[in-house]
Enzyme design. Structure first.
Site, mmCIF file in Angstrom:
data_model
loop_
_atom_site.group_PDB
_atom_site.id
_atom_site.type_symbol
_atom_site.label_atom_id
_atom_site.label_comp_id
_atom_site.label_asym_id
_atom_site.label_seq_id
_atom_site.Cartn_x
_atom_site.Cartn_y
_atom_site.Cartn_z
ATOM 1 N N CYS A 1 0.829 -1.209 0.000
ATOM 2 C CA CYS A 1 0.000 0.000 0.000
ATOM 3 C C CYS A 1 0.861 1.254 0.000
ATOM 4 C CB CYS A 1 -0.919 -0.017 1.224
ATOM 5 S SG CYS A 1 -1.806 1.517 1.462
ATOM 6 N N CYS B 1 -1.495 1.886 -3.034
ATOM 7 C CA CYS B 1 -2.459 2.976 -2.819
ATOM 8 C C CYS B 1 -1.832 4.370 -2.799
ATOM 9 C CB CYS B 1 -3.189 2.802 -1.488
ATOM 10 S SG CYS B 1 -3.373 1.123 -0.912
ATOM 11 N N LYS C 1 0.100 5.543 -6.033
ATOM 12 C CA LYS C 1 -0.902 5.584 -7.101
ATOM 13 C C LYS C 1 -1.808 6.806 -6.965
ATOM 14 C CE LYS C 1 -4.756 3.738 -6.299
ATOM 15 N NZ LYS C 1 -5.674 2.716 -5.825
ATOM 16 N N TYR D 1 -9.144 -3.005 -11.400
ATOM 17 C CA TYR D 1 -9.053 -1.604 -10.984
ATOM 18 C C TYR D 1 -7.647 -1.049 -11.149
ATOM 19 C CZ TYR D 1 -6.945 -2.516 -6.340
ATOM 20 O OH TYR D 1 -6.099 -2.857 -5.312
ATOM 21 N N GLU E 1 -6.936 2.242 -13.300
ATOM 22 C CA GLU E 1 -6.371 3.455 -12.696
ATOM 23 C C GLU E 1 -5.104 3.896 -13.427
ATOM 24 O OE1 GLU E 1 -8.100 2.938 -8.157
ATOM 25 O OE2 GLU E 1 -6.117 2.127 -8.600
ATOM 26 N N HIS F 1 -27.300 21.041 -0.347
ATOM 27 C CA HIS F 1 -27.437 21.576 -1.697
ATOM 28 C C HIS F 1 -26.507 22.758 -1.903
ATOM 29 C CE1 HIS F 1 -29.471 22.479 -5.443
ATOM 30 N NE2 HIS F 1 -29.507 23.746 -5.066
ATOM 31 N N GLU G 1 -26.225 14.902 -2.941
ATOM 32 C CA GLU G 1 -27.639 15.072 -2.586
ATOM 33 C C GLU G 1 -28.535 14.127 -3.400
ATOM 34 O OE1 GLU G 1 -29.623 18.872 -3.708
ATOM 35 O OE2 GLU G 1 -27.744 19.339 -4.702
#
Ligand code: FAD
Length: 469
Positions: free
Chosen positions: A43, A48, A51, A179, A183, A437, A442
Site C-alpha cells: 500500500c 495505494c 498511485k 481496478y 487506474e 445543496h 444530494e
C-alpha cells in the site's frame, strides 16, 4: 516453554504492522517483525499511496482546462517534468517507510529487515540464519503481481515498477481489466501518454455493477484511452528501444512500455508453510477461519495472503482484530463479505458498496433507483461528463442493499453511505435525510421514484448486514 517473543510477524505491510503495533503497544506483547523489502508494504510503497499521488498529478491538465471554462482564459498546463515528480514521490515514500519503521521501534517492537521463513510451529528463521521462537506467528506477507504466461512477457513491467520509470512513456500498453489497470490507464492518459488498454473479457471491472461500468467505459473513450476488449497480447518482443506486441486479433504495434496488471497471487512460496502443515488453497492463499487462524493452531494469517478482500483497510482490520482477540481478550472475528471500495478514475471515480443489480436481482426483488446527470461544476466549464448515482432497495424490507456512485470524489461520498448501510439503513432513512445543496451527493437522498423494478417477486433478500464494514 519460554519463547523469544509472544508474537513474531512475517511481513511489514498494512496487516502485519497493525497487528504488531496493537499487540505491543496496547497489550504489552513482546513482538518481533521481519520485512524483506521496505517497511509499509504494498500500500505505502507500491500501491495505494504512490498511485493516488499519481492520480492527483495526472489530473492537473484537466483542472487547468476546467479553469479555462471558468474564465481563466490564459491558464496553461506547461511542461510536465516526470523525473522531478518521480524523485519527489520517491522522497515521500522514503519518509513514509521511515515513519513505519519508527512506529514499530517506538512501540518496542524488534524490527528485522530480512526475509523470514518458518522452521516449525513456533520458530522462524531469518535470511541471515538467526532463529527466533514465538508463542504465535502471524503471516502477513501479502501478494505479488501474477503474470499471464505470454511469450516475452519479461519485457513488460508490473505495478511494482511503474512508479519508478526512467522516463514517461510516449505510448504505453496496459494489459488487464481490473481496478489497477483502469487506474493506470487514467494516470498515463492524464500525464499525456498515448494509452492503450487491452482486456481479454468483454467488460472491464467485472465484479462491479454493469450499468455503472458502462459509464466507465464511456469515460475512457471520452478522455482518449484506447480500450480494446476481447483482445490479448500473444507475443512480446524487443523493438529497438521499445517493445513490439502481437495481439490475438493479429494486430502488431510498438509501445515504449507494456504494463501487466493481470491479477495478484498470495506470496506464500518458499515460506515453509506446507512443510509444517499449514493448508493452502488453489491460488496459494493461506486458508484461515474467521479468527485468522490457520490449520496450525499457533500460526495466523491476515491480509492479501488469505486472498479474500485484497484491500488495505481489510488487512488493517484483520491485523487489529487478531491483536484484540489473541492479546486483548476481546474476541473479534473477521467477516468481510461487504466492503466499500473505490476505483480512482478521472474525471469521475467509481465507488461501491453492497450488491450489484445483477447479483441482487438473482436473489429477490429490488427497486432500482438511478440518477444520471451532468454535475454543476463540470457542466459550467463545458464538460459533457455525466455522474451516476444508483441505489438498490429490497422491495420487501426497504433495506438499501447496494449503492454505486460514478462521479467526482465518489470514494469520499461512499465512505459515509457505507456507515448508513452498515447500520441497516432503509430507503426511507435515506429519504428522511435533508439534502445538502448544491452537491452531487444530494442525489443519494432525493431519488423519489424507482427507475425500474427487477428480480424475483415476493422474495426478500438475505444480506448479512452484520458482515458490513
Ligand atoms: P502487503 O502490504 O503486501 O505487505 C506484505 C509485506 O510482507 C511486504 O512488505 C513484503 O515485502 C513482506 N514480505 C513478504 N514475504 C516476506 C518474507 N518471507 N519475509 C519478510 N517479509 C516478507 N488497497 C486499497 O485499499 N486501496 C487502494 O487504492 C489500493 N491500491 C492499490 C494499488 C496497487 C497498484 C496495488 C498493487 C495494490 C493496491 N491496493 C489498494 C491493495 C493493498 O495495497 C493491499 O491490499 C494491502 O497492501 C495488503 O496488505 P498486506 O499487509 O496483506 O500485504
Amino acid at each position: 516453554m519460554i519463547f523469544d517473543y509472544d508474537l513474531f510477524v512475517i511481513g511489514g505491510g498494512s496487516g502485519g504492522t497493525r497487528a504488531a503495533r496493537i499487540s505491543a503497544q496496547e497489550y504489552g506483547a513482546r513482538v518481533g517483525i521481519a520485512e524483506e523489502s521496505r517497511m509499509g508494504g504494498t500500500c505505502v510503497i507500491r500501491g495505494c499511496v504512490p498511485k493516488k499521488l499519481m492520480i492527483y498529478g495526472s489530473n492537473v491538465p484537466a483542472e487547468i482546462e476546467e479553469a479555462r471554462g471558468y474564465g481563466w482564459q490564459d491558464a496553461q498546463v506547461g511542461d510536465f517534468n516526470w523525473p522531478e515528480f518521480r524523485d519527489k514521490l520517491a522522497l515521500e515514500l522514503n519518509r513514509l517507510e521511515a515513519a513505519y519503521t519508527n512506529g514499530m521501534v517506538d512501540a518496542g517492537i524488534d524490527v528485522y529487515k530480512k526475509r523470514a521463513h518458518l522452521i516449525d510451529q513456533h520458530t522462524v528463521e531469518l535470511s541471515d540464519g538467526a532463529r527466533f521462537t514465538a508463542r504465535y506467528i502471524l503471516i502477513a506477507v501479502g501478494g505479488r503481481p501474477a503474470m499471464p504466461g505470454i511469450k516475452g512477457e519479461k519485457l513488460g513491467l508490473t505495478s511494482d515498477q511503474v512508479f519508478f520509470l526512467k522516463r514517461l512513456p510516449k505510448k504505453i500498453l496496459l494489459v488487464g481489466g481490473g481496478y489497477i489497470a483502469s487506474e493506470f490507464a487514467t494516470i498515463f492518459k492524464g500525464f499525456g501518454s498515448e494509452t492503450v488498454m487491452v482486456y481479454r473479457g468483454d467488460q472491464i471491472l467485472r465484479d462491479f455493477d454493469r450499468e455503472i461500468c458502462s459509464h466507465v467505459t464511456k469515460q475512457f473513450s471520452d478522455i482518449g484511452v484506447d480500450l480494446r476488449l476481447c483482445v490479448t497480447p500473444t507475443i512480446i518482443e524487443k523493438d529497438g528501444e521499445g517493445i513490439r506486441v502481437t495481439f490475438s486479433d493479429g494486430n502488431i504495434e510498438a509501445f515504449d512500455d507494456v504494463v501487466f496488471a493481470t491479477g495478484r497471487k498470495p506470496y506464500t512460496s518458499g515460506l515453509g508453510l506446507e512443510e509444517i502443515g499449514v493448508k493452502l488453497g488453489g491460488n496459494g492463499q493461506i486458508i484461515v477461519d474467521e479468527w485468522s487462524q490457520t490449520s496450525v493452531s499457533t500460526i495466523y494469517a491476515v491480509g492479501d495472503v488469505v486472498d479474500q478482500v485484497n484491500l488495505t483497510p481489510v488487512a488493517i482490520r484483520a491485523g487489529h482484530n487478531f491483536a484484540d482477540t489473541i492479546f486483548g481478550g476481546v474476541r473479534k472475528p473477521c467477516n468481510f463479505s461487504q466492503v466499500a471500495s473505490a476505483v480512482y478514475l478521472r474525471p469521475h471515480e467509481l465507488a461501491t458498496i453492497g450488491l450489484t443489480e445483477e447479483v441482487a436481482a438473482e436473489q429477490g426483488q429490488i427497486d432500482v433507483y438511478v440518477s444520471s446527470f451532468r454535475p454543476m461544476r463540470s457542466l459550467f466549464s463545458g464538460s459533457e461528463a455525466r455522474s451516476v448515482v444508483k441505489l438498490l432497495v429490497d422491495v420487501k424490507t426497504d433495506l438499501v442493499l447496494g449503492c454505486h456512485i460514478f462521479g467526482p470524489e465518489a470514494g469520499e461520498m461512499m465512505q459515509m453511505a457505507a456507515v448508513a448501510i452498515g447500520m441497516k439503513a432503509t430507503k426511507a432513512d435515506f429519504d428522511r435525510a435533508i439534502a445538502i445543496h448544491p452537491t452531487v451527493a444530494e442525489e443519494l437522498v432525493t431519488m423519489r421514484k424507482p427507475t425500474r423494478r427487477v428480480g424475483i417477486p415476493a422474495v426478500a433478500i438475505e444480506m448479512d448486514i452484520n458482515a458490513l464494514y
